[in-house]
Enzyme design. Structure first.
Site, PDB file in Angstrom:
ATOM      1  N   CYS A 251      15.816   0.850  -4.072  1.00 46.82           N
ATOM      2  CA  CYS A 251      15.871  -0.275  -4.765  1.00 46.82           C
ATOM      3  C   CYS A 251      16.275  -0.375  -6.375  1.00 46.82           C
ATOM      4  O   CYS A 251      15.621   0.470  -7.041  1.00 46.82           O
ATOM      5  CB  CYS A 251      14.350  -1.165  -4.837  1.00 46.82           C
ATOM      6  SG  CYS A 251      13.543  -0.921  -3.151  1.00 46.82           S
TER       7      CYS A 251
ATOM      8  N   CYS B 188      -5.175  -8.341  -1.963  1.00 43.15           N
ATOM      9  CA  CYS B 188      -4.014  -8.468  -1.497  1.00 43.15           C
ATOM     10  C   CYS B 188      -3.432  -6.932  -1.471  1.00 43.15           C
ATOM     11  O   CYS B 188      -3.863  -6.052  -2.316  1.00 43.15           O
ATOM     12  CB  CYS B 188      -3.182  -9.351  -2.487  1.00 43.15           C
ATOM     13  SG  CYS B 188      -1.370  -9.185  -2.075  1.00 43.15           S
TER      14      CYS B 188
ATOM     15  N   CYS C  37      -4.425  -7.145  -6.228  1.00 43.04           N
ATOM     16  CA  CYS C  37      -3.540  -6.750  -5.365  1.00 43.04           C
ATOM     17  C   CYS C  37      -2.938  -5.252  -5.847  1.00 43.04           C
ATOM     18  O   CYS C  37      -2.653  -4.844  -6.890  1.00 43.04           O
ATOM     19  CB  CYS C  37      -2.050  -7.540  -6.039  1.00 43.04           C
ATOM     20  SG  CYS C  37      -0.932  -7.103  -4.710  1.00 43.04           S
TER      21      CYS C  37
ATOM     22  N   CYS D 274      14.093  -0.629  -9.387  1.00 39.14           N
ATOM     23  CA  CYS D 274      12.720  -0.011  -9.430  1.00 39.14           C
ATOM     24  C   CYS D 274      12.865   1.180 -10.163  1.00 39.14           C
ATOM     25  O   CYS D 274      13.150   2.198  -9.562  1.00 39.14           O
ATOM     26  CB  CYS D 274      12.135  -0.098  -7.845  1.00 39.14           C
ATOM     27  SG  CYS D 274      10.327   0.354  -7.945  1.00 39.14           S
TER      28      CYS D 274
ATOM     29  N   CYS E 267       2.556 -13.513   1.040  1.00 41.77           N
ATOM     30  CA  CYS E 267       3.061 -13.410  -0.131  1.00 41.77           C
ATOM     31  C   CYS E 267       4.649 -13.110  -0.104  1.00 41.77           C
ATOM     32  O   CYS E 267       4.449 -11.989  -0.090  1.00 41.77           O
ATOM     33  CB  CYS E 267       2.236 -12.875  -1.246  1.00 41.77           C
ATOM     34  SG  CYS E 267       2.631 -12.766  -3.020  1.00 41.77           S
TER      35      CYS E 267
ATOM     36  N   CYS F  53       8.871   7.160  -4.856  1.00 44.66           N
ATOM     37  CA  CYS F  53       9.302   6.472  -3.320  1.00 44.66           C
ATOM     38  C   CYS F  53      10.691   6.966  -3.164  1.00 44.66           C
ATOM     39  O   CYS F  53      11.593   7.100  -3.830  1.00 44.66           O
ATOM     40  CB  CYS F  53       9.414   5.074  -4.018  1.00 44.66           C
ATOM     41  SG  CYS F  53       9.456   3.871  -2.517  1.00 44.66           S
TER      42      CYS F  53
ATOM     43  N   ARG G 275       4.423 -17.959  -8.040  1.00 51.56           N
ATOM     44  CA  ARG G 275       3.573 -17.120  -9.116  1.00 51.56           C
ATOM     45  C   ARG G 275       4.564 -16.779 -10.307  1.00 51.56           C
ATOM     46  O   ARG G 275       5.853 -16.287  -9.616  1.00 51.56           O
ATOM     47  CB  ARG G 275       3.160 -16.095  -8.585  1.00 51.56           C
ATOM     48  CG  ARG G 275       2.484 -15.126  -9.469  1.00 51.56           C
ATOM     49  CD  ARG G 275       1.722 -13.847  -8.838  1.00 51.56           C
ATOM     50  NE  ARG G 275       0.842 -14.563  -8.026  1.00 51.56           N
ATOM     51  CZ  ARG G 275       0.699 -14.351  -6.645  1.00 51.56           C
ATOM     52  NH1 ARG G 275       1.587 -13.499  -6.080  1.00 51.56           N
ATOM     53  NH2 ARG G 275      -0.168 -14.928  -5.709  1.00 51.56           N
TER      54      ARG G 275
HETATM   55  N1  SAM Z   1       6.822  -0.236  -2.088  1.00 50.69           N
HETATM   56  C1  SAM Z   1       6.274  -1.646  -1.840  1.00 50.69           C
HETATM   57  C2  SAM Z   1       7.485  -2.599  -1.495  1.00 50.69           C
HETATM   58  O1  SAM Z   1       8.748  -2.281  -2.093  1.00 50.69           O
HETATM   59  O2  SAM Z   1       7.561  -3.600  -0.990  1.00 50.69           O
HETATM   60  C3  SAM Z   1       5.519  -2.212  -2.774  1.00 50.69           C
HETATM   61  C4  SAM Z   1       5.432  -2.246  -4.345  1.00 50.69           C
HETATM   62  S1  SAM Z   1       7.230  -3.030  -5.136  1.00 50.69           S
HETATM   63  C5  SAM Z   1       7.107  -2.404  -6.426  1.00 50.69           C
HETATM   64  C6  SAM Z   1       6.852  -4.642  -5.159  1.00 50.69           C
HETATM   65  C7  SAM Z   1       7.754  -5.777  -5.777  1.00 50.69           C
HETATM   66  O3  SAM Z   1       7.903  -5.500  -7.116  1.00 50.69           O
HETATM   67  C8  SAM Z   1       9.232  -5.380  -5.344  1.00 50.69           C
HETATM   68  O4  SAM Z   1       9.544  -6.157  -3.931  1.00 50.69           O
HETATM   69  C9  SAM Z   1      10.129  -6.123  -6.197  1.00 50.69           C
HETATM   70  O5  SAM Z   1      10.204  -7.579  -5.937  1.00 50.69           O
HETATM   71  C10 SAM Z   1       8.978  -6.240  -7.504  1.00 50.69           C
HETATM   72  N2  SAM Z   1       9.426  -5.239  -8.505  1.00 50.69           N
HETATM   73  C11 SAM Z   1       9.742  -3.956  -8.702  1.00 50.69           C
HETATM   74  N3  SAM Z   1      10.442  -3.545  -9.561  1.00 50.69           N
HETATM   75  C12 SAM Z   1      10.546  -4.672 -10.305  1.00 50.69           C
HETATM   76  C13 SAM Z   1      11.272  -4.708 -11.587  1.00 50.69           C
HETATM   77  N4  SAM Z   1      11.790  -3.920 -12.494  1.00 50.69           N
HETATM   78  N5  SAM Z   1      11.169  -6.148 -12.380  1.00 50.69           N
HETATM   79  C14 SAM Z   1      10.883  -6.953 -11.721  1.00 50.69           C
HETATM   80  N6  SAM Z   1      10.431  -7.091 -10.452  1.00 50.69           N
HETATM   81  C15 SAM Z   1      10.307  -6.010  -9.819  1.00 50.69           C
HETATM   82  C1  DTB Z   2       5.810  -9.288  -7.057  1.00 52.62           C
HETATM   83  O1  DTB Z   2       6.198 -10.115  -6.676  1.00 52.62           O
HETATM   84  N1  DTB Z   2       5.679  -8.811  -8.356  1.00 52.62           N
HETATM   85  C2  DTB Z   2       4.861  -7.780  -8.830  1.00 52.62           C
HETATM   86  C3  DTB Z   2       4.082  -7.654  -7.391  1.00 52.62           C
HETATM   87  N2  DTB Z   2       4.621  -8.623  -6.535  1.00 52.62           N
HETATM   88  C4  DTB Z   2       3.738  -6.267  -6.640  1.00 52.62           C
HETATM   89  C5  DTB Z   2       5.217  -6.272  -9.246  1.00 52.62           C
HETATM   90  C6  DTB Z   2       6.225  -6.571 -10.332  1.00 52.62           C
HETATM   91  C7  DTB Z   2       6.645  -5.071 -10.754  1.00 52.62           C
HETATM   92  C8  DTB Z   2       7.221  -5.167 -12.080  1.00 52.62           C
HETATM   93  C9  DTB Z   2       7.855  -3.604 -12.211  1.00 52.62           C
HETATM   94  C10 DTB Z   2       6.814  -2.601 -12.493  1.00 52.62           C
HETATM   95  O2  DTB Z   2       5.579  -2.889 -13.262  1.00 52.62           O
HETATM   96  O3  DTB Z   2       6.598  -1.448 -12.038  1.00 52.62           O
HETATM   97 FE1  SF4 Z   3       9.962   1.871  -3.339  1.00 56.42          FE
HETATM   98 FE2  SF4 Z   3      10.107   0.354  -5.470  1.00 56.42          FE
HETATM   99 FE3  SF4 Z   3      11.772  -0.144  -3.637  1.00 56.42          FE
HETATM  100 FE4  SF4 Z   3       8.897  -0.366  -3.337  1.00 56.42          FE
HETATM  101  S1  SF4 Z   3      10.434  -1.572  -4.803  1.00 56.42           S
HETATM  102  S2  SF4 Z   3      10.182   0.228  -1.853  1.00 56.42           S
HETATM  103  S3  SF4 Z   3       8.203   1.069  -4.852  1.00 56.42           S
HETATM  104  S4  SF4 Z   3      11.780   1.688  -4.478  1.00 56.42           S
END
Ligand code: SAM
Ligand code: DTB
Ligand code: SF4
Length: 327
Positions: free
Chosen positions: A56, A128, A96, A59, A188, A52, A260
């Site tokens: 973030c 979702c 989802c 992430c 959501c 990506c 959730r």
């Molecule tokens: N790329 C899209 C976005 O950012 O909207 C969708 C996928 S993204 C992984 C969805 C959500 O996962 C993020 O907004 C964040 O709140 C959560 N998330 C990602 N990495 C995480 C982590 N290491 N621990 C907890 N939540 C995480």
């Molecule tokens: C949300 O609030 N939590 C989920 C879902 N929406 C997409 C994602 C959590 C991701 C945790 C890190 C991972 O497994 O990559």
């Molecule tokens: Fe990309 Fe992760 Fe940020 Fe979603 S949360 S936009 S997958 S870097």
């Protein structure tokens, strides 16, 4: 009464209530608005993983950090349908699909996602997606394909947001939520704790969510899963009491939302999770993987549902009242 005019001061007072009192108050509100024995079971699937372009800080899927996540192109429609069937058989009522995209683009991959949505929606599960930023037109296309809900988190407060993400703004996030709402898709949106934010940031995020023109139908509360290679790899684990305060406050100010208990359950005991349900959480992600990180397995969760006398919520319970789905 459902209120959208909460002041930050009111939310601060709720958040800072002595914790057992707070749990009691949230449990009381929960019983007025919902069936407190009912918990929604959702399954996540990463349909496009890693690589990506965003930054973030939490992430593991951001291309710029060196994590163990392997990049995987968009999955094939049939494979996704197969995974959805497995999830349904395991008892999930919401499926989802997540993609490591900054935003949706009008290309072949989006057409493929629309096919996935069509396929899953005919299986009787709430569908979702979480695909990043979305225009109003794209939201409408997803809706036409049968999308029920769209996840797009605020993640944290507007003030702290810039410390976590610089490649898009808080306003971008709010605009996407408006586009989703405009297309009559269930919203959501929630966030993460344990990013290094302070209590005012947590309260600020809850304030923004609770003063949207309509509350999100679901509010995920994630505890950071620290992943090696990300800037937040060394963040300390948040105490379960902080998770409980977030959940209880969300329950009181957004009484009808599905709150959730999302990422972070792997590091919680059954008793800690029970307190979260008591404080008003009524949804979980099931299955041994979230998107890329571990989650408690189905067997463990089945046992938890038995011990706590919880029952899985049926799919599309709110439809009819809110007319969120084309039928
Ligand atoms: N790329 C899209 C976005 O950012 O909207 C969708 C996928 S993204 C992984 C969805 C959500 O996962 C993020 O907004 C964040 O709140 C959560 N998330 C990602 N990495 C995480 C982590 N290491 N621990 C907890 N939540 C995480
Ligand atoms: C949300 O609030 N939590 C989920 C879902 N929406 C997409 C994602 C959590 C991701 C945790 C890190 C991972 O497994 O990559
Ligand atoms: Fe990309 Fe992760 Fe940020 Fe979603 S949360 S936009 S997958 S870097």
């Amino acid at each position: 009464m459902i209120r959208n005019d909460w002041t930050r001061q009111e939310i601060t007072e709720i958040y800072n209530t002595p914790v057992l009192e707070l749990i009691y108050n949230a449990a009381t509100v929960h019983r007025q608005f919902n069936d407190a024995q009912e918990v929604q079971v959702c399954t996540l699937l990463s349909v496009k993983t890693g690589g990506c372009p965003e930054d973030c800080a939490y992430c593991p899927q951001a291309a710029r950090y060196h994590t163990d996540v392997k990049v995987h192109k968009l999955m094939e429609v049939e494979e996704v349908i197969g995974k959805a069937l497995e999830a349904k058989e395991a008892g999930s009522t919401r499926f989802c699909m997540g993609a490591a995209w900054r935003e949706v683009r009008d290309n072949k991959d989006f057409d493929k996602v629309l096919e996935m949505v069509k396929g899953v929606s005919t299986m009787g599960m709430e569908v979702c997606c979480t695909l990043g930023m979305l225009s109003y037109e794209q939201a409408n296309k997803l809706k036409e394909a049968g999308l029920y809900a769209y996840n797009h988190n605020l993640d944290t407060s507007e003030e702290f947001y810039g410390d976590i993400i610089t490649t898009r703004t808080y306003k971008d996030r709010l605009d996407t939520l408006e586009n989703v709402r405009g297309a009559k898709i269930s919203v959501c949106s929630g966030g993460i704790i344990g990013l290094g934010e302070n209590e005012n940031d947590r309260i600020g995020m809850l304030h923004t969510l609770a003063t949207l023109p309509e509350h999100p139908e679901s509010v995920p509360v994630n505890a950071l899963v620290p992943v090696e290679g990300t800037p937040l790899e060394d963040q300390e684990k948040v105490s379960v009491w902080e998770m409980i305060r977030m959940i209880a406050t969300a329950r009181i100010i957004m009484p009808k939302a599905m709150v959730r208990l999302s990422a972070g359950r792997v590091r919680m005991t059954l008793e800690e999770q029970a307190l979260c349900f008591l404080a008003g959480a009524n949804s979980i992600f099931a299955g041994d993987k979230l998107l890329t990180t571990p989650n408690p397995g189905i067997i463990q969760d089945k046992e938890m549902f038995q011990v706590l006398n919880l029952k899985p919520r049926k799919a599309y319970k709110e439809v009819g009242k809110k007319q969120l789905v084309n039928s």
